[in-house]
Design a protein around this motif. Sequence first.
Motif, PDB file in Angstrom:
ATOM      1  N   LYS A 160       4.153 -15.844   9.087  1.00  0.00           N
ATOM      2  CA  LYS A 160       5.156 -16.082   8.053  1.00  0.00           C
ATOM      3  C   LYS A 160       5.236 -14.838   7.185  1.00  0.00           C
ATOM      4  O   LYS A 160       4.224 -14.274   6.800  1.00  0.00           O
ATOM      5  CB  LYS A 160       4.771 -17.267   7.169  1.00  0.00           C
ATOM      6  N   LYS A 161       6.430 -14.400   6.878  1.00  0.00           N
ATOM      7  CA  LYS A 161       6.599 -13.286   5.955  1.00  0.00           C
ATOM      8  C   LYS A 161       6.449 -13.812   4.532  1.00  0.00           C
ATOM      9  O   LYS A 161       6.927 -14.887   4.200  1.00  0.00           O
ATOM     10  CB  LYS A 161       7.964 -12.650   6.132  1.00  0.00           C
ATOM     11  N   ILE A 162       5.760 -13.036   3.706  1.00  0.00           N
ATOM     12  CA  ILE A 162       5.576 -13.416   2.320  1.00  0.00           C
ATOM     13  C   ILE A 162       6.200 -12.359   1.420  1.00  0.00           C
ATOM     14  O   ILE A 162       6.337 -11.203   1.815  1.00  0.00           O
ATOM     15  CB  ILE A 162       4.085 -13.587   1.970  1.00  0.00           C
ATOM     16  N   PRO A 163       6.604 -12.746   0.218  1.00  0.00           N
ATOM     17  CA  PRO A 163       7.158 -11.760  -0.715  1.00  0.00           C
ATOM     18  C   PRO A 163       6.093 -10.725  -1.088  1.00  0.00           C
ATOM     19  O   PRO A 163       4.903 -11.023  -1.108  1.00  0.00           O
ATOM     20  CB  PRO A 163       7.539 -12.586  -1.938  1.00  0.00           C
ATOM     21  N   LEU A 164       6.523  -9.506  -1.382  1.00  0.00           N
ATOM     22  CA  LEU A 164       5.587  -8.436  -1.731  1.00  0.00           C
ATOM     23  C   LEU A 164       4.748  -8.764  -2.950  1.00  0.00           C
ATOM     24  O   LEU A 164       3.609  -8.338  -3.043  1.00  0.00           O
ATOM     25  CB  LEU A 164       6.333  -7.128  -1.948  1.00  0.00           C
ATOM     26  N   LYS A 165       5.294  -9.533  -3.886  1.00  0.00           N
ATOM     27  CA  LYS A 165       4.525  -9.834  -5.090  1.00  0.00           C
ATOM     28  C   LYS A 165       3.327 -10.733  -4.784  1.00  0.00           C
ATOM     29  O   LYS A 165       2.369 -10.762  -5.530  1.00  0.00           O
ATOM     30  CB  LYS A 165       5.408 -10.470  -6.161  1.00  0.00           C
ATOM     31  N   LEU A 166       3.343 -11.445  -3.667  1.00  0.00           N
ATOM     32  CA  LEU A 166       2.205 -12.272  -3.285  1.00  0.00           C
ATOM     33  C   LEU A 166       1.218 -11.522  -2.401  1.00  0.00           C
ATOM     34  O   LEU A 166       0.069 -11.907  -2.292  1.00  0.00           O
ATOM     35  CB  LEU A 166       2.681 -13.525  -2.537  1.00  0.00           C
TER      36      LEU A 166
END
Length: 61
Positions: free
Chosen positions: A28-34
């Motif tokens: 799963k791709k996650i947002p960069l802030k996470l």
Amino acid sequence: MAAVLFAFRYMNLIQGKGMFITKFHGLKKIPLKLGVTREKQRVDPLNKKMYMLYKLNAVRK
């Protein structure tokens, strides 16, 4: 901690006579802030001599 509890419960369940098989479910791709980012290492940790000198503050690149 949860992994330790799982391993203990699993070992009790199979009593040392079992096999644990897993299956790849996906990515799963996650947002960069996470996501976690860090600086590039100055010294390659695979080069043990230079890495130990670097960690002991004996050498700086």
